[in-house]
Design an enzyme around this catalytic site. Sequence first.
Site, short mmCIF file in Angstrom:
data_model
loop_
_atom_site.label_atom_id
_atom_site.label_comp_id
_atom_site.label_asym_id
_atom_site.label_seq_id
_atom_site.Cartn_x
_atom_site.Cartn_y
_atom_site.Cartn_z
CG ASP A 193 45.76 40.93 35.12
OD1 ASP A 193 45.12 41.31 36.11
OD2 ASP A 193 45.99 39.72 34.88
CD GLU B 63 46.88 43.02 39.80
OE1 GLU B 63 46.17 42.57 40.70
OE2 GLU B 63 47.12 42.38 38.75
C1 BGC Z 1 43.27 40.35 38.43
C2 BGC Z 1 42.46 39.21 38.94
C3 BGC Z 1 42.74 38.01 38.04
C4 BGC Z 1 44.23 37.72 37.94
C5 BGC Z 1 44.54 36.85 36.79
C6 BGC Z 1 44.65 39.82 38.73
O1 BGC Z 1 45.57 40.59 39.10
O2 BGC Z 1 43.01 41.57 39.07
O3 BGC Z 1 41.10 39.52 38.98
O4 BGC Z 1 42.11 36.88 38.58
O5 BGC Z 1 44.96 38.90 37.74
O6 BGC Z 1 44.41 37.54 35.58
#
Ligand code: BGC
Length: 567
Positions: A231, A298
Site C-alpha cells: 500500500d 501501489e
Molecule cells: C489505499 C487506500 C487507503 C490509503 C491509505 C491507499 O493507497 O488504496 O484505500 O485509504 O492507501 O492506506
Amino acid sequence: MMRRFFRSVCFSLLAGGVLLGARPSVGEAAVRDEGRWWQDAIFYEIYPRSFQDSDGDGVGDLKGIVARLDYLQKLGVTALWITPFFLSPMVDFGYDVSDYRKVDPLFGRDEDFDVLLREAKKRGLRVVIDLVLNHTSDQHPYFLESRSSRTSPKRDWYIWKDPGPNGEPPNNWKGFEQTSWEFDPSTGQYFYHYFCKEQPDLNWRNPEVQQAMLSILSEWVARGVDGFRLDAINYLIEHPDLPDNPLASEVPPEERFIVNYDQIPRYSVNQPENFGLFELLRRHVEDSHGPDVLLLGEAWVPSLKDLLPIYGVSGQGIHLPFNFFFLQQPKLEAEGFAKVLRESDAILGTRPTTMVLSNHDMARATWRYATETNSDSVAKALGALELAAPGVPVLYYGEELGMRGREPQSLDEVRDPLGRNQWPAFKGRDLARTPVAWDEGPNGGFSTGKPWLALAPFDLRRSVAVQSADRDSVLNFYRALIALRKNEPALRQGRLEAVEAHGTVLQFRRRAGEKAILVMLNLSDRPAPAPDFSGKTLLGSHAGKWGAVLAPWEVRIGSDVVLSSSR
Ligand code: BGC
Ligand code: MG
C-alpha cells in the site's frame, strides 16, 4: 469524479525528473523475473467488506470469500488480492492496522484465513494480501508506546516534531486532511500523518521500523501467502528538511499532477529515498523466501517513466508496480487508449506491467465511462481491453458483472472518511465499494442483515444468478475473455503491435511467434467501419457474422491476421 478524487485525495505528486534517480536500461528487469507466476496471472481484487457476508452483520467476511471460491474458480481468475482484513479500528476501513498479525473479528477468526488459503490453493488460486507499510493505526501498540513519552524507545518509530514558534504545525503539508500534523498535548509535539490523523506515518529511516515490518511480511509468507500488494509505497519517506510544499498556483500546470487541497505534495510524496527501501524489501523477500513471493506496488506517479526507478535499476526493486495510466484516461476513447498502450510499451519495454481500470479508491470504470443505458456494452469493451491488452490484468470485484456502484445520497450515508471530510465537493470512495449482488434474494444474497453500504438498484438487477442464466451477459463475456486469454499465449505474453485508432475504433495486435491476434473495439455509441479482417474469429461481443460495420461498443477478437499496416 476521478479528477476530484485525485485533487482532494491527493494520491501523489510529480516532481518528475528532479527527484527521480538513475534510469534503468530497458529489459533488464523483465529478464530477471521471466517465468514468474504473476506474469501469467489474472488477478481479482476483493474488498472483503463487500464481497459476501456469512454471519448476517451486514459486512462481508473471510468465510464469505471461502463460500465464493467456486465462483471465482469458474470465472477463471488465478490470483486473489484481498484488501486489509487485519485488526483495525476501521477509521479507513482496514488501512489503519492495529495488529498486522491478527484477523479483525469483523472478518472472522485467525483460522478462517488459513482455511481461505487452503481452499484457494485447492482451486489453483494464489493469494496476495495487502500490506500497509507507510502508517499504522494510532491504536497500534507501536504508536501507543511512541506517544507515551518523548523518551519512549519507540518515539523515533514515528515522525514527531516540535511546534513552530507560535505553536503552529511544523510545515504546511496536507494529505487526507487539511493539515498532516496532529498535536499531542501530553508530550507537546506534533506527529505526521499523510492519511487520516488516526494513521500516523512510520519513520522508515529508522532501521528498527524496517526490521519490524520485514518480520511481519515474513510471518505472512510462512503462513502461506503468495505475495503482497504494498500500500502507498511512494509515501514511505518524507523530505528530511520538511520544507513547505508549494501551492498549486505557484507551479506550472504540467507539474500539477496531484493537488492536495491547494498544494502540490512535492516534499511529502515520491521522494527518491523510497527507491532504496524498495530494494531493501526486494532483497529481504528474495533472500528469505526465494524468487516467487510477489511485491505488487501501489505508487501513483506523474508519468510512465517515473515507474522505472520503482522496478529498480536492473530490476532489484518492486516486481510489479501498478500502471495507473489507463484508468486516468478522462474518456474511453480510441486515441487516448492507443496512446497509453504505445507509451507503456515503449517506456516499460519488456518489464511486466499491469492492466487495471478500477479499484476500491476510485469510481468504477463503468461509472466513469458509461451511463446506465450503455453500461453493459461498455463493460464488455472494458473487459476486452483488460484481458486482451498487454499487462497483468487486475480485475476489481464486480467488474465481471458490469457493476456500477452507488453514490451516497446524503452526508449521513457516507462511510468513507475522505467523503466525510470533503462532502459535498468529494463524496468519497463508497460508490466503488458497494456489495455484490449474488442472487435475487434479499440484499442480493450479500447479507441477511442490513448491508454496510446499500447495493445499487442497477447492480441488483444484474446479480450473478441472473447473469449466469443469460448467454449474452457481461459475466459470460468475461468468462469467455478469461478463457481465451488463458488459452492464447499471444494474449498473455505476446508482443504488442500495430496499435491504431481509426476514428472511434481502437485496434491492436498481439503476437507470439507466428501467431497473431487482432483486437478491435468500437469505443462509441455509434456504429463504425470495421477494420479489414480475414482471419478466424475467436470471440466477439455481438452474435452473428462479422460484417463491414462494428456496432456501438462492439468487440471482435480474431486470430491469424496479417495486417498491411504496422505501427
Ligand atoms: C489505499 C487506500 C487507503 C490509503 C491509505 C491507499 O493507497 O488504496 O484505500 O485509504 O492507501 O492506506
Ligand atoms: Mg511516510
